[in-house]
Every structure is written in structure tokens, then in C-alpha cells.
Design an enzyme around this catalytic site. Structure first.
Site, mmCIF file in Angstrom:
data_model
loop_
_atom_site.group_PDB
_atom_site.id
_atom_site.type_symbol
_atom_site.label_atom_id
_atom_site.label_comp_id
_atom_site.label_asym_id
_atom_site.label_seq_id
_atom_site.Cartn_x
_atom_site.Cartn_y
_atom_site.Cartn_z
ATOM 1 N N HIS A 469 0.829 -1.206 0.000
ATOM 2 C CA HIS A 469 0.000 0.000 0.000
ATOM 3 C C HIS A 469 0.866 1.259 0.000
ATOM 4 C CE1 HIS A 469 -3.586 2.427 1.280
ATOM 5 N NE2 HIS A 469 -2.632 3.199 1.776
ATOM 6 N N GLU A 470 1.788 1.331 0.938
ATOM 7 C CA GLU A 470 2.624 2.530 1.025
ATOM 8 C C GLU A 470 3.556 2.650 -0.181
ATOM 9 O OE1 GLU A 470 1.877 4.802 2.971
ATOM 10 O OE2 GLU A 470 0.539 3.642 4.263
ATOM 11 N N HIS A 473 1.771 4.455 -2.846
ATOM 12 C CA HIS A 473 1.907 5.908 -2.658
ATOM 13 C C HIS A 473 3.279 6.374 -3.150
ATOM 14 C CE1 HIS A 473 -1.756 6.886 -0.558
ATOM 15 N NE2 HIS A 473 -1.503 6.114 0.480
ATOM 16 N N HIS A 476 3.420 6.786 -6.753
ATOM 17 C CA HIS A 476 2.674 7.983 -7.154
ATOM 18 C C HIS A 476 3.595 9.213 -7.087
ATOM 19 C CE1 HIS A 476 -1.533 10.092 -6.770
ATOM 20 N NE2 HIS A 476 -0.996 10.257 -7.970
#
Length: 681
Positions: A469-470, A473, A476
């Protein structure tokens, strides 16, 4: 020339902060100097005689305050990941000063008149799509800060902003102190009953970090407390640890956050009224994809009702398991994880202790990197000897398919008392191309329990999902390809920012990934197919519980920020009454109770916005379907669309249009309900 390393040019590799040279006392001078320089730059933009143009006003603002940005990014990354009493003192002192500095900019009448003039004339300025979006963001930013208010309104807005900054800082520090000071020392065999070797090794490592060699310590880090609640057969100790975990920020002492929350809610409501909004939730959601509280509530209720029904059935199975072992007391909050683990073992023949040896931290990092390589052509090379803020931090150079430098990725994976809880992505430097091609420096911060000396650090599947999940990010931020800092990387709508991260989690649970990277930490053997099949078959196990504990937070967050009457707010009573009204199962508590709900109260980031994870999940569940429909989870054409419209686009496109450009249509909630196993046939 100052000898303050924060105020001198950095000759470090890749422009990393010179951490070894930076001392806490450097920050006060650096902030004061950088704010003074930024103020001079901004005042000069506002006072210039030339008529406003995009370049002399908006682009000039984008170029201003670079020293302040550099100092602030360095400081706040440290206060989150490796703080100390000196840094905390400075944080309390500097937070309202930074808020005042921001208010002086955003409430500057002359500056707003220049931006408003550009906004009114925007059709004739010949702006490209990115410039038009940047102008729109600046105009909205100033409006939402109160630039259009009269002098009295502006003065009050500035006061509110400074006070909220102070309150958010104190809230965060109080939670950190409660977490850092708690330790459950396991002294006897009875205290350690039921705990598997991997948890005992992590508890021994935690004890050593706290000067208790030879002991075993359970901390309030999620990677410590949750396995303890799963495996401990000592019900009294489970209750003791759970109550400490649940009561962070609500201890009645100097770290009690309830008065801070009450004042925060009152100030936010006043801020919204000053800006002409009915409530703070209306204000906050007006600049989000959801737009209205009704839209948020509609989504959450659609998920809440089937989740509560599912959780009730789960509870009954747990109670049957407990009775079969001679425990006739009703299932309590500190029992749920314990009996859920037993039921999962029985119904799915899946044991966390059997699974965990195959989920090594290093191999899960490799899996995340390999997935990025197969999707986006990225390569990761670990670099040693570079400046880092803590010895645990690892540094990787990121390159594209052609071998060109993309940026740096820093991984900070282990729990420690100087780090706030949770997991997050941040940036020491954001990507931009306004005055040269600036490569990003991105960091992921986790709180995994370290393995014993010489042993691998082993993760739960939830831990591994958090890592993916991180890292979503992080991608991104790393893949951002925009010109202007204000729309770089994760600078997107709050209920869109979780799409790249939650979407990336999907690849972890794919057999093509797990079969390669889930290998036994001692033998190197891959996870047996039978175990992998059981893991995937149990993917929706306990989803009623997981959805309820999350959605309860989102609903309480929304309802609290819909308050119009805040006088005498009793935070604990409001939480309790709201949960009763929505039918919260008595055996489950909120994932983040209000007194330690950092998403909502350690700053304004997710305030009235905790629903964002689920709003984004509607998109991510649907988005992964594009790869499934292509028949290849690494389909190059689909990955290219994902890269172009989502991961590299930053805040340039409207988020709804960005999603449609990738998927070809708007998402539907059906994929979310199916993913969580909540869809009614």
C-alpha cells in the site's frame, strides 16, 4: 555565509539532506530565516507594478519559498520518523508560526486580487491544460483560506489556523507519548503462553531496545499488539494490553486528547461558517470527489449494513469456538482476534504462525520492486554510505527502462519509540520541472516488529499488504511527471490519493507474485501451493469485522464534523452515542478511537475524510478488473494507461476524468462489495 547546514547549498549525493551535520538546534534559525526570505519573495510578487500574468504571479509563487520547503520537509519527516524532546519542543513552537506564515500569504489582499484577475481572464491567457489546472488550484486555495473575507474575518481565520496547528501538534505528540511509554513486560511462562516463536523473538528485540535484555516486551505498535491479541492464551493480559491500546489519548493525564478534539471541532465548525459553509464536513468535501456529506454517508451505509450482518455471523462462530474450549463468557473486544485466528485455522486450515515464515520483509520489498518493474519498467539499486536520518533507513536509486535516474526511494521499516505509529509515505523532495528537471526523494515509513538478531524480520499478510500500500503511494510520488510543484505526485483530491496505493495492494495477493517471493526464511523453499491456495481462499475471512472497524471510524469522523452546535462537546459520549445509533456491534471497537484518531486530528489531512479509503477502494477494486479483463495482471497496454493517467499525472487532471481515461468508464460499487465478500447474491 551561515554555517547552518539547513541554510547552505547541499553537496550531498542526489541532494539528500546532510543528516549527519544537522542538529535539532539548527531548525529554529533555519525556519526563521527561510520564512523571512519567503515572506520577502511573496510580498514582492504581490507588490509588483506589472499587470498580473501567469508567469509573474502564479509561476512566481511556485518558485518562491524553496528554502522554507526544504527545511520544513526535512523537519517534519524527522518529527514523524525519528523525533526527540528537542524536536518536539521546536515542533510545538514552529507549528503556529508556520500557520501564521501561510495565513499571511493566503489572506494577502493584493496577491489575491492578482490571482482573481487571472482567473477572470483565464479563457484569454493562452494557458495549456497544466497551467489552467494550476491557476484553478491557486484560486481555490486562496478562496478556501478566506482571501475573500473582510479584515475581521481574515484576522479570525488566521487565529483559527494558528490554534489548529498548535492543537494538531499536541494531539500527535500525546499519542506518541502514550505509545512510547507503554510496555507490557512478559515475566513468566504464563505471561508468554500461546505466543509463537516469531512473536517472542520480536518481543525480545523490543525489550532490548528498551534496556530490558532477557525480557519480552509487547508494545502498542500494531505489529506487536495485534499478534499478541491473536495468539496469547492469557485472557487477562489480552484485556490489559487491549485496554491500553484502546485508551491512547484518553488516560485522564497530561496526554489526554479529549479537550483538544473538542476545541478542534469547535474551531473547524467556526472556520466553515466564516467561509459560508453549513458545516466543516460541507467545507472539506466541497474540494473532494465526493462533494457532499450525503454522498459519503450513502457509500458508507451501503457497506455498513452488509458488514454488520456479516460481523454478527462471524461473532457467533467465534463464540462457538470459545465454548468448545470451555470459555462461556461473551466474546469481548480483546477476544475477537484470538478466536478469529482459531476459527481461521479450523475453517481454512490456515495458521498465521504457519504463514508468516514465508513472508520475509526483504522478500516482500523485492516483490514490491519487481511488480513496479513489470508494470512500469522501474529498477531499484540499493546504495550504501549515503546520508540517512537513522541507521535503519535503506536507500535505493530508482531508474526507468532506459536506465535514466527517476528518483530516490528510502525505506524505513522498523518500529522504534522515536517514531509515530502507523505507516506512511512522504517526500524529502517532490518532482517538478519548473526550473530544471527535479527528481523526487520519496520515503516509506513502517512500524514492523524487528526479528531477532541474525534472523529475518517476518511479516503478517496484513503487514505485507501495508508495505505494498505505502509503496503504491511511493510510486505515485516517484512516477510524477508534471511541471508545477502544487500538482506534483500525491497532490490530488484526498479521496483519490488512496487509489494508487490501494490498487497496488492487489498484486501482492496474486499467485504470480506470491509464488516467486513468498519463500521460507530458513529453507528458501517457496510457499507450498496448498498453503498459497488456502491463503487466497481465506482472503475475505473476517471481512465483516475489518469493514465494521473501519467504517465506524469514517462514520464517526463524518458525524463529528457535521456538528453545528459544539459547545460543551463530550468527545467520548459523542463517540459512544454515535456508535449506538448506527448499531455498532458491542464486541468491536473503532479501528482508531477518537482520542487517538490521528488521521482526523493530528492535522487536517483526513478530517471529515477518513471515508476516502473506501471511496478510493470503489475505484481500486474496479480498476484492477481492467488487468483481469486483459487476461494478464501485467498487461503492458493497461499498465501504460495506468502510468499515464494515474501514477504520473499528479493533480493535473480532474480525478474523475483521470479515472475514466484509464478505465473507460466510471467505477461501480459492485466490485468493492465483491472484493470484501459483502455482495448479496
Amino acid at each position: 555565509m551561515s554555517d547552518n547546514p539547513l541554510l547552505t547549498p547541499w553537496s550531498t549525493p542526489f541532494g539528500l539532506p546532510p543528516f549527519a551535520e544537522i542538529r535539532a538546534e539548527h531548525f529554529r534559525e533555519a525556519f526563521e530565516t527561510a520564512m523571512r526570505e519567503a515572506r520577502a519573495e511573496i510580498d514582492a510578487i504581490a507588490a509588483q507594478a506589472e499587470p498580473p500574468s501567469f508567469d509573474n504571479t502564479v509561476a512566481a509563487l511556485e518558485r518562491s519559498g524553496k528554502a522554507l520547503t526544504r527545511v520544513a520537509r526535512t523537519f517534519f519527516n524527522l518529527t514523524g520518523a525519528d523525533t526527540n524532546p528537542q524536536l518536539q519542543d521546536i515542533e510545538r513552537e514552529i507549528a503556529p508560526k508556520l500557520a501564521r506564515h501561510s495565513s499571511e500569504t493566503l489572506l494577502n489582499g493584493a496577491l489575491f486580487r492578482r490571482i482573481a484577475a487571472l482567473w477572470d481572464a483565464r479563457e484569454g491567457l493562452g494557458l495549456d491544460a497544466e497551467q489552467a489546472r494550476v491557476l484553478e488550484r491557486y484560486h481555490l486555495m486562496f478562496q478556501r483560506a478566506g482571501a475573500g473575507l473582510d479584515d475581521a474575518g481574515k484576522a479570525r481565520m488566521a487565529e483559527i489556523s494558528q490554534r489548529l496547528a498548535t492543537l494538531g501538534t499536541q494531539f500527535s505528540q500525546n499519542v506518541l507519548k502514550d505509545e512510547a511509554e507503554y510496555r507490557l513486560v512478559l515475566e513468566t511462562e504464563a505471561d508468554r503462553a500461546g505466543l509463537p516463536d516469531f512473536l517472542l523473538a520480536a518481543a525480545a528485540a523490543a525489550a532490548r531496545e528498551r534496556g530490558l535484555d532477557g525480557k519480552h516486551v509487547i508494545t502498542l505498535s500494531r505489529s506487536s499488539i495485534e499478534p499478541f491479541l491473536q495468539f496469547s492464551t492469557n485472557r487477562a493480559l489480552r484485556e490489559e494490553a487491549f485496554r491500553a491500546w484502546a485508551s491512547r489519548g484518553e488516560t485522564g493525564g497530561e496526554t489526554d486528547n479529549r479537550a483538544i478534539v473538542a476545541e478542534t471541532i469547535a474551531l473547524r465548525a467556526e472556520k466553515a461558517r466564516l467561509l459560508g459553509y453549513e458545516t466543516y464536513a460541507h467545507y472539506k468535501l466541497d474540494d473532494a470527489m465526493a462533494k457532499t456529506p450525503d454522498a459519503v454517508r450513502d457509500l458508507l451505509v451501503k457497506v455498513w449494513d452488509p458488514a454488520v450482518t456479516r460481523a454478527a455471523a462471524e461473532r457467533d462462530r467465534l463464540a462457538d469456538m470459545a465454548r468448545s474450549e470451555g470459555e462461556n463468557a461473551p466474546i469481548a473486544s480483546w477476544d475477537w482476534r484470538h478466536y478469529a485466528e482459531k476459527v481461521r485455522r479450523r475453517d481454512h486450515d490456515l495458521d498465521e504462525a504457519e504463514l508468516k515464515p514465508y513472508l520475509q520483509l526483504d522478500r516482500m520489498i523485492d516483490a514490491a520492486f519487481d511488480t513496479a518493474h513489470r508494470l512500469f519498467g522501474l529498477s531499484f539499486k540499493e546504495l550504501n554510505g549515503l546520508p540517512v536520518y537513522h541507521p535503519d533507513v535503506r536507500v535505493f536509486e530508482v531508474s526507468d527502462r532506459a536506465g535514466r535516474h527517476v528518483g530516490l526511494f528510502l525505506g524505513d521499516y522498523y518500529a522504534r519509540p522515536s517514531k509515530r505509529s502507523g505507516a506512511w509515505m512522504s517526500a524529502f523532495r517532490a518532482q517538478e520541472k519548473l526550473d530544471g528537471d527535479i527528481a523526487p526523494i520519496i520515503v516509506n515509513v513502517m512500524n514492523f516488529a524487528r526479528g531477532a538478531d541474525g534472523e529475518a524480520t517476518l511479516l503478517t499478510f496484513d503487514d505485507a499488504s501495508t508495505l505494498f500500500h505505502e509503496f503504491g503511494h511511493a510510486l505515485h510520488g516517484l512516477l510524477s511527471d508534471v511541471t508545477y510543484p502544487v500538482i506534483s505526485g500525491t497532490s490530488v483530491a484526498r479521496d483519490f490519493v488512496e487509489l494508487p496505493s490501494q490498487l497496488y495492494e492487489h498484486w501482492l495477493s496474486q499467485p504470480a507474485v506470491l509464488s516467486r517471493f513468498a519463500v521460507h526464511y530458513r529453507t528458501g523453499e517457496p510457499m507450498p501451493k496448498a498453503l498459497l491456495d488456502k491463503l487466497l481462499a481465506a482472503e475475505n475471512f473476517n471481512q465483516g469485522f475489518a469493514t465494521v472497524e473501519y467504517a465506524a471510524c469514517a462514520l464517526v469522523d463524518l458525524e463529528m464534523h457535521l456538528l453545528t452546535e459544539t459547545e460543551g462537546l463530550d468527545v467520548s459520549a459523542f463517540e459512544r452515542e454515535t456508535l449506538e445509533r448506527i448499531g455498532m456491534p458491542g464486541e468491536i471497537i473503532m479501528r482508531h478511537r477518537v482520542p487517538h484518531f490521528a488521521h482526523a486530528f493530528a492535522g487536517e489531512g483526513y478530517s471529515a475524510g477518513y471515508y476516502s479509503y473506501m471511496w478510493s477502494e470503489v475505484m481500486d477494486a474496479d480498476a484492477f478488473g481492467a488487468f483481469e479483463e486483459a487476461g494478464d495482471i501485467f498487461d503492458p497496454e493497461t499498465a501504460e494507461r495506468l502510468h499515464r493517467h494515474i501514477y504520473s499525472a499528479g493533480g493535473r487532471p480532474d480525478p474523475e476524468e483521470a479515472y475514466k481515461a484509464f478505465r473507460g468508464r466510471a467505477p461501480t460499487i459492485d466490485a468493492l462489495l465483491e472484493k470484501r465478500g459483502l455482495k448479496v447474491a
